[in-house]
Scaffold this motif. Sequence first.
Motif, short mmCIF file in Angstrom:
data_model
loop_
_atom_site.label_atom_id
_atom_site.label_comp_id
_atom_site.label_asym_id
_atom_site.label_seq_id
_atom_site.Cartn_x
_atom_site.Cartn_y
_atom_site.Cartn_z
N ALA A 102 0.71 -1.50 0.36
CA ALA A 102 -0.04 0.01 -0.20
C ALA A 102 0.84 1.32 -0.05
O ALA A 102 1.86 1.18 0.45
CB ALA A 102 -0.80 0.03 1.49
N ASP A 103 0.34 2.34 -0.28
CA ASP A 103 1.14 3.67 -0.69
C ASP A 103 1.16 4.67 -0.12
O ASP A 103 1.34 5.39 0.59
CB ASP A 103 0.81 4.17 -2.22
CG ASP A 103 1.35 3.31 -3.18
OD1 ASP A 103 2.91 2.90 -2.99
OD2 ASP A 103 0.82 2.75 -3.85
N ALA A 104 -0.36 4.15 0.93
CA ALA A 104 -0.67 5.33 1.97
C ALA A 104 -2.16 4.44 2.79
O ALA A 104 -2.48 3.20 2.32
CB ALA A 104 -1.38 6.54 1.30
N LEU A 105 -2.67 5.16 3.49
CA LEU A 105 -3.18 4.80 4.73
C LEU A 105 -4.29 5.91 4.54
O LEU A 105 -4.07 6.67 5.27
CB LEU A 105 -2.81 4.63 6.07
CG LEU A 105 -0.68 3.45 6.14
CD1 LEU A 105 -0.35 3.80 7.65
CD2 LEU A 105 -1.21 2.05 5.91
N VAL A 106 -5.58 4.92 5.64
CA VAL A 106 -6.95 5.42 5.54
C VAL A 106 -7.21 4.63 7.24
O VAL A 106 -6.80 3.49 7.00
CB VAL A 106 -7.90 5.12 4.83
CG1 VAL A 106 -8.73 6.02 4.73
CG2 VAL A 106 -7.19 5.88 3.03
N ALA A 107 -6.98 5.34 8.40
CA ALA A 107 -8.06 5.55 9.56
C ALA A 107 -9.12 6.13 9.78
O ALA A 107 -9.42 7.83 9.62
CB ALA A 107 -6.97 5.58 10.49
N THR A 108 -9.96 5.96 10.78
CA THR A 108 -11.24 6.17 11.56
C THR A 108 -10.88 7.44 13.29
O THR A 108 -9.47 6.07 13.54
CB THR A 108 -12.25 5.08 11.55
OG1 THR A 108 -12.43 4.40 12.54
CG2 THR A 108 -12.55 5.01 10.13
N ALA A 109 -11.66 7.32 13.89
CA ALA A 109 -11.36 7.24 14.90
C ALA A 109 -11.80 6.04 15.70
O ALA A 109 -11.89 5.36 14.74
CB ALA A 109 -12.50 8.68 15.36
N PRO A 110 -10.88 6.44 16.84
CA PRO A 110 -11.21 5.03 17.75
C PRO A 110 -12.50 5.24 17.81
O PRO A 110 -13.47 6.13 18.02
CB PRO A 110 -10.32 4.97 19.40
CG PRO A 110 -9.73 6.12 18.06
CD PRO A 110 -10.26 6.88 17.69
N PHE A 111 -13.08 3.36 17.94
CA PHE A 111 -14.45 3.54 18.07
C PHE A 111 -14.69 1.75 19.37
O PHE A 111 -13.85 1.46 19.94
CB PHE A 111 -15.33 3.00 16.96
CG PHE A 111 -15.28 1.77 15.60
CD1 PHE A 111 -15.27 0.68 16.20
CD2 PHE A 111 -14.11 2.47 15.31
CE1 PHE A 111 -14.97 0.07 15.26
CE2 PHE A 111 -13.46 1.27 14.22
CZ PHE A 111 -14.05 0.04 13.95
N TYR A 112 -15.86 2.21 19.43
CA TYR A 112 -16.30 1.05 20.27
C TYR A 112 -16.24 1.36 22.20
O TYR A 112 -17.62 2.41 22.50
CB TYR A 112 -15.78 -0.54 20.71
CG TYR A 112 -16.08 -1.23 21.73
CD1 TYR A 112 -17.91 -1.75 21.15
CD2 TYR A 112 -15.77 -1.66 22.58
CE1 TYR A 112 -18.30 -2.99 22.50
CE2 TYR A 112 -16.08 -2.07 23.86
CZ TYR A 112 -17.68 -2.84 23.58
OH TYR A 112 -18.22 -3.86 24.70
N THR A 113 -14.92 1.84 22.25
CA THR A 113 -15.27 3.07 23.32
C THR A 113 -15.13 4.17 22.95
O THR A 113 -14.33 4.94 21.90
CB THR A 113 -13.35 2.65 24.72
OG1 THR A 113 -12.35 3.15 23.61
CG2 THR A 113 -13.25 1.04 24.39
N ARG A 114 -16.08 5.15 24.04
CA ARG A 114 -15.68 6.45 23.62
C ARG A 114 -14.36 7.22 23.77
O ARG A 114 -14.12 6.62 25.04
CB ARG A 114 -16.67 7.02 24.67
CG ARG A 114 -18.72 6.21 23.90
CD ARG A 114 -18.70 6.79 22.44
NE ARG A 114 -20.18 5.88 22.38
CZ ARG A 114 -20.70 6.83 21.95
NH1 ARG A 114 -21.16 7.92 22.27
NH2 ARG A 114 -22.23 5.60 21.60
N THR A 115 -13.56 7.76 23.19
CA THR A 115 -12.79 8.77 23.09
C THR A 115 -12.98 10.44 22.76
O THR A 115 -13.58 10.96 22.46
CB THR A 115 -11.81 8.38 22.17
OG1 THR A 115 -12.50 8.08 21.59
CG2 THR A 115 -11.52 7.33 23.04
N HIS A 116 -11.73 11.01 23.98
CA HIS A 116 -11.92 12.48 23.37
C HIS A 116 -11.12 12.98 22.76
O HIS A 116 -10.10 12.29 22.08
CB HIS A 116 -11.24 13.06 25.46
CG HIS A 116 -11.42 14.15 25.23
ND1 HIS A 116 -10.37 14.71 24.70
CD2 HIS A 116 -12.09 14.77 25.79
CE1 HIS A 116 -10.80 16.35 25.10
NE2 HIS A 116 -11.62 16.26 25.88
N PRO A 117 -11.42 14.03 21.77
CA PRO A 117 -10.65 14.44 21.05
C PRO A 117 -9.47 14.57 21.24
O PRO A 117 -8.55 14.35 20.11
CB PRO A 117 -11.11 15.97 20.60
CG PRO A 117 -12.35 15.92 21.49
CD PRO A 117 -12.79 14.96 22.72
N ALA A 118 -8.82 14.38 22.39
CA ALA A 118 -7.58 14.79 22.49
C ALA A 118 -7.03 13.52 22.26
O ALA A 118 -5.43 12.89 21.74
CB ALA A 118 -6.95 15.31 23.86
#
Length: 311
Positions: A102-118
């Motif tokens: 792969a040339d680049a990666l694509v990721a979401t924010a974490p999920f299942y647990t709720r996370t703070h913007p920090a």
Amino acid sequence: MTIPAPLNGVVPPVCTPLTPDSEVDTASLVALVDHLLEAGVDGLFVLGSTSEVAFLPDAHRRLVVETVTRHVAGQVPVLAGVIDTATLRVVRHAETALAAGADALVATAPFYTRTHPAEIAEHFRLIARRTGAPLFAYDLPVSVHSKLGAELVLELAAEGVLAGLKDSSGDEGGFRSVVLGARSRADVDGFSVLTGSELTVDSALAMGAAGVVPGLGNVDPAGYVRLHRLCVAGEWALARAEQERLCGLFGMVGVGDPARMGRSSSALGAFKAALYLRGVIACPLTAAPQLPLSASEVAAVGKYLAAAGLL
């Protein structure tokens, strides 16, 4: 290959063809990649939502990346989704995807647990630091239950953590804020803002977006390439007509009976049925536990294709 900065144009999220026993159909996957490349797309995004990434085991994921990168052989950039619940799992997927080409990666924010913007910011920083690869954020609050705010995205872009954003949030105001910030801030350079909406490409490009990641682009990649080129050329009336034709085609995502199946089964089933009817893939199966379209629903997909001039 080196990812253009900014990455622009049409970057379809590639469907994952499956065999009747739910293995990756590599022959159909190669045929689908050829279908997309022949239409003139500017990149490929494997293992996204339209690729059914959430349904695929790790061995399927690796095989998809290996098959596509080997066949593409550097003709266009290949972005790989490394979507999972939290950072350490995402980093492991990233290492596998990069080793597979792969040339680049694509990721979401974490999920299942709720996370703070920090914590979300730290998630992206750690992925970038541990992989050293171009990283695109995928804003998909309907699935991960966290919205990537414009300020956070632009901060990470300014730090060099993010190479771009795929926005599937449906928040047009927030999307515009990112576009304006990427254009006006002196500390943000070469950042790609890509819309994930099949239905508002012309307006997103008019705002200043770099391109589009359309699931429907699997079915009609030439239409989206044509739409993008018309917008770039400033042919807005022709672009609007092409966008409206694609909006009509997009109606196929609703063919599934909501009394017996979810939206994912209906939409992804329609895309795969369309590719099957067009002779691109050998089997329209979607990954379990999604339910298959009925014969009458597949026939309805065929009517959408015919109306759009694709059959």
